[in-house]
Design a protein around this motif. Structure first.
Motif, PDB file in Angstrom:
ATOM      1  N   SER A   4       1.096  -1.021   0.109  1.00 52.84           N
ATOM      2  CA  SER A   4       0.082   0.049   0.202  1.00 52.84           C
ATOM      3  C   SER A   4       1.098   0.882  -0.146  1.00 52.84           C
ATOM      4  O   SER A   4       0.128   2.409  -0.311  1.00 52.84           O
ATOM      5  N   THR A   5       1.915   1.184   0.245  1.00 50.71           N
ATOM      6  CA  THR A   5       2.690   1.945   0.448  1.00 50.71           C
ATOM      7  C   THR A   5       3.523   2.748  -0.806  1.00 50.71           C
ATOM      8  O   THR A   5       4.594   3.308  -1.657  1.00 50.71           O
ATOM      9  N   ASP A   6       3.686   1.877  -1.501  1.00 44.93           N
ATOM     10  CA  ASP A   6       3.603   2.219  -3.563  1.00 44.93           C
ATOM     11  C   ASP A   6       3.157   2.959  -3.756  1.00 44.93           C
ATOM     12  O   ASP A   6       1.842   2.883  -3.884  1.00 44.93           O
ATOM     13  N   THR A   7       3.873   3.084  -4.352  1.00 47.09           N
ATOM     14  CA  THR A   7       4.017   4.994  -5.128  1.00 47.09           C
ATOM     15  C   THR A   7       3.606   4.706  -6.510  1.00 47.09           C
ATOM     16  O   THR A   7       3.538   5.659  -7.563  1.00 47.09           O
ATOM     17  N   GLU A   8       4.294   3.698  -6.885  1.00 49.23           N
ATOM     18  CA  GLU A   8       4.636   4.000  -8.764  1.00 49.23           C
ATOM     19  C   GLU A   8       3.088   3.854  -9.457  1.00 49.23           C
ATOM     20  O   GLU A   8       1.991   3.959  -9.048  1.00 49.23           O
ATOM     21  N   LYS A   9       2.734   4.782 -10.489  1.00 47.59           N
ATOM     22  CA  LYS A   9       1.599   5.013 -10.976  1.00 47.59           C
ATOM     23  C   LYS A   9       1.708   4.788 -12.075  1.00 47.59           C
ATOM     24  O   LYS A   9       2.987   3.840 -12.916  1.00 47.59           O
ATOM     25  N   THR A  10       0.307   3.836 -12.738  1.00 43.64           N
ATOM     26  CA  THR A  10       0.053   3.076 -13.544  1.00 43.64           C
ATOM     27  C   THR A  10      -1.610   3.846 -14.386  1.00 43.64           C
ATOM     28  O   THR A  10      -2.489   4.209 -13.179  1.00 43.64           O
ATOM     29  N   ALA A  11      -1.930   3.189 -15.342  1.00 40.62           N
ATOM     30  CA  ALA A  11      -2.786   3.935 -15.749  1.00 40.62           C
ATOM     31  C   ALA A  11      -4.079   3.014 -15.925  1.00 40.62           C
ATOM     32  O   ALA A  11      -3.565   1.957 -15.913  1.00 40.62           O
ATOM     33  N   VAL A  12      -5.158   3.850 -15.347  1.00 40.92           N
ATOM     34  CA  VAL A  12      -5.972   2.795 -15.434  1.00 40.92           C
ATOM     35  C   VAL A  12      -6.964   3.472 -16.623  1.00 40.92           C
ATOM     36  O   VAL A  12      -7.471   4.576 -16.615  1.00 40.92           O
ATOM     37  N   LYS A  13      -8.058   2.568 -17.424  1.00 41.95           N
ATOM     38  CA  LYS A  13      -8.349   3.284 -18.475  1.00 41.95           C
ATOM     39  C   LYS A  13     -10.123   2.478 -18.533  1.00 41.95           C
ATOM     40  O   LYS A  13     -10.241   1.468 -18.377  1.00 41.95           O
ATOM     41  N   ARG A  30     -14.769  22.673 -10.327  1.00 40.26           N
ATOM     42  CA  ARG A  30     -15.827  23.264  -9.469  1.00 40.26           C
ATOM     43  C   ARG A  30     -14.874  22.780  -8.088  1.00 40.26           C
ATOM     44  O   ARG A  30     -14.964  24.003  -6.793  1.00 40.26           O
ATOM     45  N   LEU A  31     -14.216  21.841  -7.730  1.00 35.84           N
ATOM     46  CA  LEU A  31     -13.397  21.213  -7.044  1.00 35.84           C
ATOM     47  C   LEU A  31     -12.569  21.449  -6.946  1.00 35.84           C
ATOM     48  O   LEU A  31     -11.142  21.245  -5.790  1.00 35.84           O
ATOM     49  N   ASP A  32     -11.983  22.386  -8.291  1.00 39.02           N
ATOM     50  CA  ASP A  32     -10.769  22.798  -8.173  1.00 39.02           C
ATOM     51  C   ASP A  32      -9.752  21.340  -8.652  1.00 39.02           C
ATOM     52  O   ASP A  32      -8.469  20.835  -7.486  1.00 39.02           O
ATOM     53  N   MET A  33     -10.126  20.344  -8.620  1.00 35.41           N
ATOM     54  CA  MET A  33      -9.266  19.306  -9.124  1.00 35.41           C
ATOM     55  C   MET A  33      -8.639  18.410 -10.300  1.00 35.41           C
ATOM     56  O   MET A  33      -9.811  19.321 -11.931  1.00 35.41           O
ATOM     57  N   SER A  34      -7.909  18.188 -11.045  1.00 34.82           N
ATOM     58  CA  SER A  34      -7.791  17.262 -11.338  1.00 34.82           C
ATOM     59  C   SER A  34      -8.894  16.195 -12.386  1.00 34.82           C
ATOM     60  O   SER A  34      -9.693  15.436 -11.422  1.00 34.82           O
ATOM     61  N   GLN A  35      -9.414  15.778 -13.512  1.00 40.36           N
ATOM     62  CA  GLN A  35     -10.123  14.759 -14.293  1.00 40.36           C
ATOM     63  C   GLN A  35      -9.566  13.668 -13.307  1.00 40.36           C
ATOM     64  O   GLN A  35     -10.356  12.641 -12.474  1.00 40.36           O
ATOM     65  N   SER A  36      -8.238  13.269 -14.024  1.00 35.55           N
ATOM     66  CA  SER A  36      -8.098  12.112 -12.385  1.00 35.55           C
ATOM     67  C   SER A  36      -7.885  12.319 -10.847  1.00 35.55           C
ATOM     68  O   SER A  36      -8.662  10.850 -10.721  1.00 35.55           O
ATOM     69  N   GLU A  37      -7.354  13.560 -10.845  1.00 35.95           N
ATOM     70  CA  GLU A  37      -8.002  13.140  -9.457  1.00 35.95           C
ATOM     71  C   GLU A  37      -9.513  13.003  -8.924  1.00 35.95           C
ATOM     72  O   GLU A  37      -9.212  12.712  -7.671  1.00 35.95           O
ATOM     73  N   PHE A  38     -10.452  13.544  -9.260  1.00 35.16           N
ATOM     74  CA  PHE A  38     -11.455  13.383  -9.216  1.00 35.16           C
ATOM     75  C   PHE A  38     -12.288  12.192  -9.256  1.00 35.16           C
ATOM     76  O   PHE A  38     -12.542  11.287  -8.782  1.00 35.16           O
TER      77      PHE A  38
END
Length: 131
Positions: A4-13, A30-38
């Protein structure tokens, strides 16, 4: 599964209708977030609802885990500032609309009926009318 501490990112489509992607983007803005973050935040929030065991199987509710009120309050507050009374009125109106819609659906499905004799709504099988 990774640590759970692994910070490597991967794409989900995933694929969603255009209108839904536009709604998500608008909400994220509106929440000042990127779409990925949202999307990541919403998925995690939804998972919490399912992990708690409170999800209703086959629920038509878009938030079957039961966090619809939280989501509604955050949506309202992301657009404006509300007093307690204004928030209460906004969410109460929402529940009145949902109750009306649900009662109509249950009546259409012949699961409940309105009984003047019994002073209100009752199940079709009579389970809730005291007979």
């Amino acid at each position: 599964m990774g640590d759970s501490t692994d910070t490597e990112k991967t794409a989900v489509k995933t694929y969603v209708p255009t209108y839904q992607k536009e709604e998500w983007q608008s909400h994220a803005d509106r929440l000042d977030m990127s779409q990925s973050e949202f999307v990541r935040t919403m998925v995690q929030a939804g998972r919490r609802g399912f992990e708690s065991g409170s999800a209703e199987p086959d629920s038509p509710d878009p938030d079957p885990g039961g966090n619809a009120l939280e989501t509604r309050v955050l949506e309202l507050l992301s657009a404006d500032t509300y007093t307690w009374d204004e928030l209460l009125e906004a969410v109460a109106d929402d529940i009145e609309s949902r109750l009306d819609e649900t009662l109509e659906e249950l009546q259409s499905a012949n699961r409940i009926r309105y009984s003047g004799r019994h002073g209100g709504y009752t199940t079709v099988d009579g389970g809730g009318d005291g007979d």
